[in-house]
Design a protein around this motif. Structure first.
Motif, PDB file in Angstrom:
ATOM      1  N   PRO A 148       0.846  -1.202   0.000  1.00  0.00           N
ATOM      2  CA  PRO A 148       0.000   0.000   0.000  1.00  0.00           C
ATOM      3  C   PRO A 148       0.879   1.250   0.000  1.00  0.00           C
ATOM      4  N   HIS A 149       0.459   2.269  -0.736  1.00  0.00           N
ATOM      5  CA  HIS A 149       1.217   3.521  -0.783  1.00  0.00           C
ATOM      6  C   HIS A 149       0.795   4.393   0.394  1.00  0.00           C
ATOM      7  N   VAL A 150       1.138   3.918   1.574  1.00  0.00           N
ATOM      8  CA  VAL A 150       0.816   4.629   2.814  1.00  0.00           C
ATOM      9  C   VAL A 150       2.078   4.721   3.664  1.00  0.00           C
ATOM     10  N   VAL A 151       2.096   5.716   4.537  1.00  0.00           N
ATOM     11  CA  VAL A 151       3.228   5.895   5.442  1.00  0.00           C
ATOM     12  C   VAL A 151       2.973   5.087   6.702  1.00  0.00           C
ATOM     13  N   TRP A 152       3.883   4.176   6.992  1.00  0.00           N
ATOM     14  CA  TRP A 152       3.758   3.337   8.175  1.00  0.00           C
ATOM     15  C   TRP A 152       4.555   3.934   9.338  1.00  0.00           C
ATOM     16  N   PHE A 153       4.314   3.406  10.526  1.00  0.00           N
ATOM     17  CA  PHE A 153       5.086   3.816  11.692  1.00  0.00           C
ATOM     18  C   PHE A 153       6.569   3.579  11.421  1.00  0.00           C
ATOM     19  N   GLY A 154       7.385   4.564  11.750  1.00  0.00           N
ATOM     20  CA  GLY A 154       8.812   4.463  11.505  1.00  0.00           C
ATOM     21  C   GLY A 154       9.239   5.033  10.176  1.00  0.00           C
ATOM     22  N   GLU A 155       8.279   5.442   9.329  1.00  0.00           N
ATOM     23  CA  GLU A 155       8.587   6.032   8.031  1.00  0.00           C
ATOM     24  C   GLU A 155       8.334   7.546   8.067  1.00  0.00           C
ATOM     25  N   THR A 156       9.001   8.269   7.191  1.00  0.00           N
ATOM     26  CA  THR A 156       8.887   9.724   7.144  1.00  0.00           C
ATOM     27  C   THR A 156       7.669  10.134   6.324  1.00  0.00           C
ATOM     28  N   PRO A 157       6.830  11.034   6.849  1.00  0.00           N
ATOM     29  CA  PRO A 157       5.699  11.519   6.064  1.00  0.00           C
ATOM     30  C   PRO A 157       6.151  12.135   4.741  1.00  0.00           C
ATOM     31  N   LEU A 158       5.246  12.181   3.797  1.00  0.00           N
ATOM     32  CA  LEU A 158       5.546  12.670   2.456  1.00  0.00           C
ATOM     33  C   LEU A 158       5.376  14.188   2.373  1.00  0.00           C
ATOM     34  N   PHE A 159       6.070  14.777   1.407  1.00  0.00           N
ATOM     35  CA  PHE A 159       5.898  16.191   1.033  1.00  0.00           C
ATOM     36  C   PHE A 159       6.192  17.162   2.170  1.00  0.00           C
ATOM     37  N   MET A 160       7.065  16.799   3.098  1.00  0.00           N
ATOM     38  CA  MET A 160       7.293  17.647   4.256  1.00  0.00           C
ATOM     39  C   MET A 160       7.900  19.002   3.881  1.00  0.00           C
ATOM     40  N   GLU A 161       8.732  19.052   2.868  1.00  0.00           N
ATOM     41  CA  GLU A 161       9.322  20.328   2.463  1.00  0.00           C
ATOM     42  C   GLU A 161       8.240  21.288   1.970  1.00  0.00           C
ATOM     43  N   ASP A 162       7.336  20.776   1.143  1.00  0.00           N
ATOM     44  CA  ASP A 162       6.237  21.603   0.632  1.00  0.00           C
ATOM     45  C   ASP A 162       5.294  22.025   1.758  1.00  0.00           C
ATOM     46  N   ILE A 163       5.041  21.104   2.684  1.00  0.00           N
ATOM     47  CA  ILE A 163       4.149  21.394   3.811  1.00  0.00           C
ATOM     48  C   ILE A 163       4.728  22.501   4.685  1.00  0.00           C
TER      49      ILE A 163
END
Length: 235
Positions: A148-163
Motif C-alpha cells: 500500500p502507498h501509505v506511510v507506516w510507523f517508523g517512516e517519514t511523512p511525504l511532502f514535508m518540504e512543501d508542507i
C-alpha cells in the motif's frame, strides 16, 4: 488570508471510516495492533496479514461517501480566491474523500490507500482492487513487490518540504479532526504560533494539544466545519 488546513481521521468519521485514536478507546488502534499491521517490519514478516488489513480498509473506503465537512472545505478552497485568499489542504488521511468532495491539490502526507507502490522499482500506480503477496507490479513485472502507498510507523511523512513552506506562508492555521498526538503533524500548531499565526481547532472533542490553539470549535465535523467555512467566507 492564506489558510493552512490540516485534517485528520475525524473529518471522515461520519463517512463511516473509523478514527485511529479516541478517548473512548474504540479507535482503530484499540482493536488492531499497529506494530503488527502498519510497519515495514510487519510487512516483511507477514505481508499476507498486512494486505488483508489494508484490503479491508480499501473496500470500506470504496463504499464510503464524502460528508458535509469534505464538501465545505472544497467550497472554501473554491471560493476563497474571490475574497483575495487561498487555502492549502493537507491531510493525514489516506482516503480520497476530500477529492471526491471536490477539493483539488490535496497534500496526502501519509500516502493514499487507493495507490500501490513497488518496493523494488518504486513505481506508484492506482490500486482499487485487493492486493496479495503474489500481486505483480505493472512497471517492473515482479511479483510480491507491491505494498500500500501509505506511510507506516517508523517512516517519514511525504511532502514535508512543501508542507513546511506552505505552513510558513500561512496567516491562519486550522486543525480539523485530529488527535493532536501524532508527530510531526501535532507540532504544526506550535510552528504556527512561533510565527505569530492565529490557530483554530475544530474537533469532536478537545485534542491532546487543544490548549495551545487560539480558537476552538467542537462538535460533529459535518455541522461545525460548514458553519466555520460560512463564517470565513462571510467575513
Amino acid at each position: 488570508m492564506r489558510i493552512f488546513v490540516l485534517t485528520g481521521a475525524g473529518v471522515s468519521a461520519e463517512s463511516g471510516l473509523g478514527t485511529f485514536r479516541d478517548k473512548s478507546g474504540t479507535g482503530l488502534w484499540a482493536r488492531f495492533d499497529p506494530m503488527k499491521l502498519a510497519t515495514p517490519e510487519a510487512f516483511a514478516r507477514d505481508p499476507a496479514a498486512v494486505h488483508e488489513f489494508y484490503n479491508f480498509r480499501r473496500r470500506n473506503l470504496l463504499d464510503a461517501r464524502p460528508n458535509a465537512a469534505h464538501l465545505a472545505l472544497a467550497r472554501l478552497q473554491r471560493e476563497l480566491p474571490a475574497h483575495g485568499g487561498a487555502m492549502t489542504l493537507v491531510t493525514q488521511n489516506i482516503d480520497d474523500l476530500h477529492e471526491r468532495g471536490g477539493a483539488r491539490d490535496v497534500v496526502h502526507m501519509h500516502g493514499e490507500l487507493l495507490k500501490a507502490r513497488c518496493v523494488t522499482c518504486r513505481a506508484i500506480a492506482a490500486q482499487r482492487s485487493d492486493l496479495t503477496a503474489e500481486s505483480h507490479c505493472a512497471s517492473c513485472r515482479r511479483a510480491g513487490t507491491l505494498r500500500p502507498h501509505v506511510v507506516w510507523f517508523g517512516e517519514t511523512p511525504l511532502f514535508m518540504e512543501d508542507i513546511c513552506a506552505a505552513l510558513s506562508d500561512a496567516t491562519l492555521f486550522v486543525s480539523i479532526g485530529t488527535s493532536g498526538s501524532v508527530y510531526p503533524a501535532a507540532g504544526f500548531v506550535s510552528h504556527a504560533r512561533a510565527r505569530g499565526v492565529r490557530s483554530c481547532e475544530i474537533n469532536l472533542m478537545p485534542s491532546d494539544n487543544a490548549s495551545v490553539f487560539d480558537e476552538r470549535r467542537y462538535g460533529a465535523a459535518s455541522d461545525v466545519v460548514p458553519a466555520w467555512v460560512s463564517d470565513v467566507l462571510g467575513a
